[in-house]
Design an enzyme around this catalytic site. Structure first.
Site, PDB file in Angstrom:
ATOM      1  N   HIS A   1       0.817  -1.214   0.000  1.00  0.00           N
ATOM      2  CA  HIS A   1       0.000   0.000   0.000  1.00  0.00           C
ATOM      3  C   HIS A   1       0.858   1.274   0.000  1.00  0.00           C
ATOM      4  O   HIS A   1       0.342   2.376  -0.213  1.00  0.00           O
ATOM      5  CB  HIS A   1      -0.930  -0.012   1.215  1.00  0.00           C
ATOM      6  CG  HIS A   1      -2.191   0.784   1.030  1.00  0.00           C
ATOM      7  ND1 HIS A   1      -2.491   1.457  -0.133  1.00  0.00           N
ATOM      8  CD2 HIS A   1      -3.231   1.012   1.873  1.00  0.00           C
ATOM      9  CE1 HIS A   1      -3.646   2.071  -0.007  1.00  0.00           C
ATOM     10  NE2 HIS A   1      -4.127   1.810   1.207  1.00  0.00           N
TER      11      HIS A   1
ATOM     12  N   ASP B   1      -2.368   2.210  -4.526  1.00  0.00           N
ATOM     13  CA  ASP B   1      -3.597   2.643  -3.855  1.00  0.00           C
ATOM     14  C   ASP B   1      -4.704   1.612  -4.068  1.00  0.00           C
ATOM     15  O   ASP B   1      -4.625   0.767  -4.971  1.00  0.00           O
ATOM     16  CB  ASP B   1      -4.041   4.001  -4.385  1.00  0.00           C
ATOM     17  CG  ASP B   1      -3.072   5.122  -4.004  1.00  0.00           C
ATOM     18  OD1 ASP B   1      -2.432   5.003  -2.943  1.00  0.00           O
ATOM     19  OD2 ASP B   1      -2.960   6.080  -4.786  1.00  0.00           O
TER      20      ASP B   1
END
Length: 358
Positions: A329, A333
């Site tokens: 992450h 996204d």
């Protein structure tokens, strides 16, 4: 002449391993080029050959963790000129070997008595539990998995796909495919091609963090997780965008055979940019795969199971598979991860579009 046998380098990132098996025991004769011992690391298992012919003296025990460059044995090299002509003069040579062997056996017995059991010995507490020492190799694997979770911000997104179209294609073409290419058409080649298509559509997944820099890959080397008796390994299929379904299936079969025989080489495991893991072969319905550093994404396949689904207003039964994408992450996204996984789903449900993947 006595020469030292060191643990050789087996890769840039490997600093130690486990000497799992002595193929030539203490006091035995080894010939140059014969397998002397097996070295297991957290990535590969490899055999190390004797550099010269002679009598072996081992310095470590099976199951010991050893460092790269460490001396683990010596070989007493006897040239033809050094061998005595008279048999009576050769007899005393046997005594040191026998003594050395006996000494080694005494040391092993002493270790047992001192409370250091061999690798496979069970330490029983009572009738309710059995306690075993964790092998050094399993410790390394455990440390690597923990490091993966601590060094990246791992998040997993899920979806499911209808496997009907792929199943129909395999059923319809399997006989002709095998006849022409001498290998079965499996599910994995479809997912590899789908991964290549998705990596092109969402290129951020084909990247990694290196220090303060973002490295973007422009090649498509896909790793496929393979379970072995030693643990999980991830052989890499290179330049998958250039490979046919038959090419991929042949290489997958080759890796499976190498894995079973312990012949996977270090170069087979390097340079992967994305990994696919199929827990479905073990019956797993859903899981959250762990990243394979320094990669930023891993796709988890699962068991194909018939479930009810609503399609065009009708309740139907379809062979469905849950898909899981774990991703870093820090780079990727949620929108990009979801887009990537939906692209995989679309490719598998509409495999004709895979013909557009070079």
């Amino acid at each position: 002449m006595r020469i030292e046998v060191q643990v050789p380098e087996v890769g840039e990132s490997i600093s130690s391993g486990v000497l799992s098996v002595w193929h030539k025991k203490n006091g035995e004769q080894a010939h140059a080029g014969e397998a002397l011992f097996s070295l297991e690391t957290d990535k590969i298992s490899t055999e190390v050959n004797a550099p010269e012919s002679g009598v072996v003296s081992t310095l470590v025990s099976e199951g010991d963790e050893v460092r790269i460059g460490q001396v683990v044995a010596t070989i007493e090299v006897v040239s033809a000129r050094m061998v005595p002509a008279s048999p009576s003069l050769a007899e005393p040579k046997k005594a040191p070997m026998a003594a050395s062997f006996a000494s080694s056996e005494e040391e092993r017995e002493k270790k047992k008595e001192d409370g250091f059991p061999p690798k496979e010995v069970e330490i029983k507490e009572d009738s309710r539990i059995t306690r075993k020492r964790l092998s050094p190799l399993r410790k390394k694997i455990a440390a690597q998995l923990v490091s993966s979770q601590q060094s990246a911000a791992i998040l997993t997104t899920f979806n499911e796909c209808d496997m009907s179209a792929v199943i129909r294609i395999r059923k319809h073409l399997q006989g002709e495919f095998q006849k022409q290419h001498k290998v079965k058409l499996g599910f994995m080649s479809f997912f590899i091609k789908a991964a290549v298509s998705a990596l092109r559509a969402v290129p951020i997944v084909n990247s990694r963090i290196e220090g303060d820099e973002l490295i973007q890959n422009h090649f498509y080397n896909i790793g496929v997780a393979v379970g072995t008796e030693r643990g999980l390994i991830v052989p890499v299929l290179r330049d998958c965008e250039q490979r046919s379904f038959a090419d991929l299936e042949r290489e997958l079969l080759s890796f499976a055979m190498k894995a079973r025989s312990g012949k996977v080489a270090l170069e087979d495991l390097q340079d992967g940019i994305f990994t696919i893991s199929n827990g479905g072969v073990y019956g797993s319905l859903l899981s959250t795969p762990i990243l394979n550093p320094p990669q930023s994404g891993i796709l988890g396949m699962h068991k194909i199971q018939e479930r009810t689904a609503v399609m065009q207003g009708q309740i139907v039964i379809r062979p469905m598979m849950y898909l899981a994408l774990s991703y870093d992450h820090r780079i990727i996204d949620g929108k990009e991860a979801a887009t990537f996984l939906v692209h995989i789903k679309d490719c598998v449900e509409n495999p004709a579009r895979l013909l557009l993947v070079p």
